[in-house]
Design a protein around this motif. Structure first.
Motif, PDB file in Angstrom:
ATOM      1  N   GLN A 134       0.716   3.339   1.656  1.00 53.19           N
ATOM      2  CA  GLN A 134       0.795   2.490   2.840  1.00 53.19           C
ATOM      3  C   GLN A 134      -0.595   2.201   3.400  1.00 53.19           C
ATOM      4  N   GLY A 135      -1.436   3.234   3.435  1.00 55.10           N
ATOM      5  CA  GLY A 135      -2.792   3.063   3.940  1.00 55.10           C
ATOM      6  C   GLY A 135      -3.625   2.136   3.073  1.00 55.10           C
ATOM      7  N   ILE A 136      -3.474   2.272   1.765  1.00 57.16           N
ATOM      8  CA  ILE A 136      -4.243   1.440   0.828  1.00 57.16           C
ATOM      9  C   ILE A 136      -3.813  -0.024   0.905  1.00 57.16           C
ATOM     10  N   PHE A 137      -2.512  -0.272   0.798  1.00 59.54           N
ATOM     11  CA  PHE A 137      -2.040  -1.657   0.737  1.00 59.54           C
ATOM     12  C   PHE A 137      -2.081  -2.369   2.089  1.00 59.54           C
ATOM     13  N   SER A 138      -2.211  -1.602   3.174  1.00 64.28           N
ATOM     14  CA  SER A 138      -2.377  -2.231   4.486  1.00 64.28           C
ATOM     15  C   SER A 138      -3.847  -2.431   4.830  1.00 64.28           C
ATOM     16  N   GLY A 139      -4.756  -1.865   4.005  1.00 64.26           N
ATOM     17  CA  GLY A 139      -6.187  -2.041   4.219  1.00 64.26           C
ATOM     18  C   GLY A 139      -6.849  -0.978   5.072  1.00 64.26           C
ATOM     19  N   LYS A 140      -6.107   0.070   5.409  1.00 61.90           N
ATOM     20  CA  LYS A 140      -6.673   1.137   6.242  1.00 61.90           C
ATOM     21  C   LYS A 140      -7.474   2.142   5.421  1.00 61.90           C
ATOM     22  N   ILE A 141      -7.099   2.354   4.185  1.00 65.03           N
ATOM     23  CA  ILE A 141      -7.846   3.212   3.262  1.00 65.03           C
ATOM     24  C   ILE A 141      -8.590   2.294   2.308  1.00 65.03           C
ATOM     25  N   THR A 142      -9.909   2.396   2.270  1.00 66.52           N
ATOM     26  CA  THR A 142     -10.715   1.405   1.536  1.00 66.52           C
ATOM     27  C   THR A 142     -11.564   1.974   0.405  1.00 66.52           C
ATOM     28  N   ASN A 143     -11.593   3.314   0.261  1.00 69.35           N
ATOM     29  CA  ASN A 143     -12.391   3.925  -0.794  1.00 69.35           C
ATOM     30  C   ASN A 143     -11.552   4.975  -1.506  1.00 69.35           C
ATOM     31  N   TRP A 144     -11.672   5.025  -2.836  1.00 67.09           N
ATOM     32  CA  TRP A 144     -10.858   5.964  -3.609  1.00 67.09           C
ATOM     33  C   TRP A 144     -11.154   7.416  -3.266  1.00 67.09           C
ATOM     34  N   LYS A 145     -12.338   7.715  -2.776  1.00 70.46           N
ATOM     35  CA  LYS A 145     -12.668   9.113  -2.437  1.00 70.46           C
ATOM     36  C   LYS A 145     -11.803   9.624  -1.285  1.00 70.46           C
ATOM     37  N   GLU A 146     -11.247   8.716  -0.481  1.00 70.78           N
ATOM     38  CA  GLU A 146     -10.379   9.111   0.632  1.00 70.78           C
ATOM     39  C   GLU A 146      -9.044   9.668   0.153  1.00 70.78           C
ATOM     40  N   VAL A 147      -8.702   9.418  -1.109  1.00 68.70           N
ATOM     41  CA  VAL A 147      -7.429   9.905  -1.653  1.00 68.70           C
ATOM     42  C   VAL A 147      -7.660  10.744  -2.908  1.00 68.70           C
TER      43      VAL A 147
END
Length: 288
Positions: A134-147
């Motif tokens: 949800q965070g990725i596809f909504s644009g809230k998570i923008t870098n792979w290191k966050e996940v």
């Protein structure tokens, strides 16, 4: 002695009758003629093309043309009278979020379609939770290191509005969360084939696609909440991102159109070519 001879004669007559029955059925089948125009879902296109190839070999007088520009274009083409079959990843005879029902059309189930989130192999990630997706596809998570992945910008690849794959992924993988719709790290594509190309060739990309298109080493399927997107997990109920695939027709199908749909729904095709293409037979999901 006479009894044995009569019994053998009876078996011979039965065998001849069965043989003539088979010949008669084959002959009737080969007499089918006409043209079928199919439009709609790119997720179902591999199945449609395979079935068309097999059906035309058995019925050489039948011509089948198929194109795919997204699920909603299928029932739209049927309504306009420019297609006999509208391939769609939802039952277009009913209302679904974002789309009103197509009155007068009949939904013919042809397959079960598993969908998967997919990422470019450079991401370093093979599993995401629902909240991370949800965070990725909504644009809230923008870098792979966050996940848990590499220090690399995420590029979201989305299907254009009208895609059945998009409808199903948003409802079942994102629990209805809205997609981002613009930005330098956002791309939008028109078909499943375009999605595959975009994810495979764009470092850091993530998208979603049906399993039939997942192959090679440049793109990896993403497990959701530690559940892999496999046919087995769809069947056992642990993987929820799937839908039925439908052939929409104007009223009940008849003639050569009905014969083609019957062929796709047959056990021979469902348990053979359909499974090889990574779709799931309808019989596997009875009661689900």
């Amino acid at each position: 002695m006479k009894s044995k001879w009569v019994r053998n004669l009876g078996l011979a007559v039965m065998a001849i009758s069965l043989s003539f029955g088979s010949i008669s059925a084959a002959s009737a089948s080969s007499k089918l003629s006409g043209k079928i125009v199919i439009n709609g879902s790119s997720a179902l296109l591999p199945l449609t093309l395979q079935a068309a190839n097999e059906f035309k070999k058995q019925n050489p007088k039948v011509k089948i043309s198929a194109s795919a520009a997204g699920s909603v274009t299928g029932p739209q083409a049927v309504r306009k009278g420019i297609a006999d079959i509208g391939a769609c990843d939802w039952d277009a005879s009913t209302d679904v979020p974002g789309f009103s029902k197509f009155t007068g059309q009949v939904a013919n189930k042809v397959a079960v379609i598993p969908f998967s989130a997919v990422a470019n192999s450079s991401s370093g990630v093979t599993d995401l939770s629902t909240s991370q997706l949800q965070g990725i596809f909504s644009g809230k998570i923008t870098n792979w290191k966050e996940v848990g992945g590499k220090d690399q910008d995420i590029v979201v690849v989305n299907r254009a509005f009208g895609s059945g794959t998009r409808v199903n992924f948003q409802l079942k993988a994102l629990a209805g969360t809205d997609f981002m719709t613009k930005g330098s790290n956002y791309k939008e594509v028109k078909s499943s084939g375009d999605m595959k190309t975009a994810v495979e060739t764009t470092p850091g990309a993530i998208g979603y696609i049906d399993l039939v298109y997942v192959s090679g080493s440049k793109m990896k399927p993403i497990s959701i909440n530690h559940v892999e997107p496999t046919a087995a997990n769809v069947i056992n109920g642990t993987y929820k991102v799937w839908s039925y695939g439908y052939y929409m027709t104007k009223g009940q199908p008849t003639g050569v159109v009905k014969a083609f749909i019957d062929y796709i729904q047959s056990a021979k095709f469902q348990e053979g070519s359909l499974k090889k293409l990574k779709f799931i037979p309808l019989s596997a999901m009875k009661g689900k």
